[in-house]
Write a protein that holds these residues in place. Sequence first.
Motif, mmCIF file in Angstrom:
data_model
loop_
_atom_site.group_PDB
_atom_site.id
_atom_site.type_symbol
_atom_site.label_atom_id
_atom_site.label_comp_id
_atom_site.label_asym_id
_atom_site.label_seq_id
_atom_site.Cartn_x
_atom_site.Cartn_y
_atom_site.Cartn_z
ATOM 1 N N GLY A 1 -1.464 69.648 87.600
ATOM 2 C CA GLY A 1 -1.257 70.776 86.695
ATOM 3 C C GLY A 1 -2.447 71.072 85.799
ATOM 4 N N ALA A 2 -3.530 70.323 85.975
ATOM 5 C CA ALA A 2 -4.751 70.488 85.181
ATOM 6 C C ALA A 2 -4.459 70.362 83.676
ATOM 7 C CB ALA A 2 -5.440 71.805 85.496
ATOM 8 N N TYR A 3 -3.649 69.392 83.323
ATOM 9 C CA TYR A 3 -3.343 69.142 81.918
ATOM 10 C C TYR A 3 -4.473 68.333 81.294
ATOM 11 C CZ TYR A 3 1.380 70.788 82.699
ATOM 12 O OH TYR A 3 2.464 71.554 83.005
ATOM 13 N N ILE A 4 -4.765 68.641 80.059
ATOM 14 C CA ILE A 4 -5.772 67.888 79.324
ATOM 15 C C ILE A 4 -5.149 66.608 78.797
ATOM 16 C CG2 ILE A 4 -7.157 67.906 77.218
ATOM 17 C CD1 ILE A 4 -7.982 70.622 77.922
ATOM 18 N N TYR A 5 -3.928 66.705 78.360
ATOM 19 C CA TYR A 5 -3.254 65.562 77.757
ATOM 20 C C TYR A 5 -1.763 65.708 77.963
ATOM 21 C CZ TYR A 5 -2.391 61.932 74.263
ATOM 22 O OH TYR A 5 -2.003 60.781 73.633
ATOM 23 N N ILE A 6 -1.099 64.608 78.337
ATOM 24 C CA ILE A 6 0.363 64.580 78.404
ATOM 25 C C ILE A 6 0.819 63.499 77.435
ATOM 26 C CG2 ILE A 6 2.396 64.139 79.814
ATOM 27 C CD1 ILE A 6 0.911 65.254 82.211
ATOM 28 N N MET A 7 1.519 63.917 76.391
ATOM 29 C CA MET A 7 1.985 62.997 75.354
ATOM 30 C C MET A 7 3.367 62.447 75.718
ATOM 31 S SD MET A 7 0.891 65.308 72.104
ATOM 32 C CE MET A 7 0.843 66.862 72.991
ATOM 33 N N ASP A 8 3.595 61.218 75.336
ATOM 34 C CA ASP A 8 4.891 60.589 75.579
ATOM 35 C C ASP A 8 5.729 60.703 74.306
ATOM 36 O OD1 ASP A 8 7.061 59.109 76.344
ATOM 37 O OD2 ASP A 8 5.918 57.318 76.856
ATOM 38 N N THR A 9 6.751 61.528 74.359
ATOM 39 C CA THR A 9 7.582 61.754 73.170
ATOM 40 C C THR A 9 8.466 60.558 72.838
ATOM 41 O OG1 THR A 9 9.298 62.825 74.488
ATOM 42 C CG2 THR A 9 7.635 64.253 73.466
ATOM 43 N N ALA B 1 7.483 57.742 72.357
ATOM 44 C CA ALA B 1 6.691 56.882 71.479
ATOM 45 C C ALA B 1 6.888 57.242 70.015
ATOM 46 C CB ALA B 1 5.213 56.974 71.844
ATOM 47 N N GLY B 2 7.702 58.244 69.734
ATOM 48 C CA GLY B 2 8.019 58.593 68.360
ATOM 49 C C GLY B 2 7.110 59.643 67.750
ATOM 50 N N ILE B 3 6.585 60.549 68.543
ATOM 51 C CA ILE B 3 5.756 61.632 68.018
ATOM 52 C C ILE B 3 6.669 62.552 67.218
ATOM 53 C CG2 ILE B 3 4.298 63.599 68.623
ATOM 54 C CD1 ILE B 3 3.506 61.998 71.140
ATOM 55 N N PRO B 4 6.347 62.787 65.946
ATOM 56 C CA PRO B 4 7.272 63.529 65.091
ATOM 57 C C PRO B 4 7.421 65.012 65.437
ATOM 58 C CG PRO B 4 5.297 62.919 63.875
ATOM 59 C CD PRO B 4 5.190 62.297 65.221
ATOM 60 N N TYR B 5 6.378 65.631 65.985
ATOM 61 C CA TYR B 5 6.479 67.059 66.273
ATOM 62 C C TYR B 5 5.556 67.424 67.433
ATOM 63 C CZ TYR B 5 5.849 72.087 65.970
ATOM 64 O OH TYR B 5 5.793 73.414 66.274
ATOM 65 N N ILE B 6 6.091 68.234 68.323
ATOM 66 C CA ILE B 6 5.296 68.807 69.413
ATOM 67 C C ILE B 6 5.663 70.281 69.500
ATOM 68 C CG2 ILE B 6 4.932 68.866 71.898
ATOM 69 C CD1 ILE B 6 5.267 65.883 71.943
ATOM 70 N N SER B 7 4.652 71.122 69.507
ATOM 71 C CA SER B 7 4.877 72.557 69.593
ATOM 72 C C SER B 7 5.329 72.921 71.001
ATOM 73 C CB SER B 7 3.588 73.318 69.261
ATOM 74 O OG SER B 7 3.741 74.682 69.556
ATOM 75 N N GLU B 8 6.489 73.506 71.103
ATOM 76 C CA GLU B 8 7.019 73.913 72.402
ATOM 77 C C GLU B 8 6.220 75.078 73.004
ATOM 78 O OE1 GLU B 8 9.544 72.415 74.119
ATOM 79 O OE2 GLU B 8 9.638 70.908 72.541
ATOM 80 N N THR B 9 5.509 75.820 72.170
ATOM 81 C CA THR B 9 4.715 76.945 72.690
ATOM 82 C C THR B 9 3.346 76.495 73.179
ATOM 83 O OG1 THR B 9 3.905 77.435 70.464
ATOM 84 C CG2 THR B 9 5.851 78.647 71.219
ATOM 85 N N LEU B 10 2.822 75.411 72.646
ATOM 86 C CA LEU B 10 1.501 74.947 73.052
ATOM 87 C C LEU B 10 1.553 73.771 74.025
ATOM 88 C CD1 LEU B 10 -0.359 75.084 69.616
ATOM 89 C CD2 LEU B 10 -0.443 76.753 71.474
ATOM 90 N N SER B 11 2.717 73.182 74.185
ATOM 91 C CA SER B 11 2.867 72.027 75.057
ATOM 92 C C SER B 11 4.074 72.238 75.954
ATOM 93 C CB SER B 11 3.061 70.763 74.205
ATOM 94 O OG SER B 11 3.266 69.653 75.023
#
Length: 167
Positions: free
Chosen positions: A132-140, A142-152
């Motif tokens: 998918g040519a992703y730059i970064y895939i974060m693992d939620t 792991a307790g990431i407090p916020y991820i923008s649904e429009t940018l990710s």
Amino acid sequence: MKKILMIALLIAPMTVFAQQKFGHVNSQQIIQSLPDFIKSNGEIEAQAKIYENELQTMQQEIQKQATAYEQAQATMSQTQKEAKEKELMELQQKLQQTYNDNQQALQKLQQEKLQPILTKVQNAIKNVGKAGAYIYIMDTSAGIPYISETLSKDVTAEVKAEINKLK
């Protein structure tokens, strides 16, 4: 002219950023839904139950001998008392050593059973990222407090599909 140049300089990084793709995934959700994990987890729990029963049996035996010692203590010589107390201490130490050995064995079993599953999930995430040519895939998970649904983009379903391909 300077205003146009300033606007262009401010907008240029935003357009480059907008072209970059970021994703997020919930690896815990994926892992817990895998049949391999469910099977492995059942095997680990079964082994833990065996160890627990073994420790309970040992503890009951120690309790039984301690009760017998308390009841017979008045009729024992000092040498007999010391020998029995030493025996009870050794049994208690053996119980503690068995507990420690069982914990280590369970950790080793978990490592053996779960590492291939974790590797499979990591490989699937990498494959989805590359495809998918992703730059970064974060693992939620792991307790990431916020991820923008429009940018990710949530790629959890894609990773599950990729795991099914890897079987």
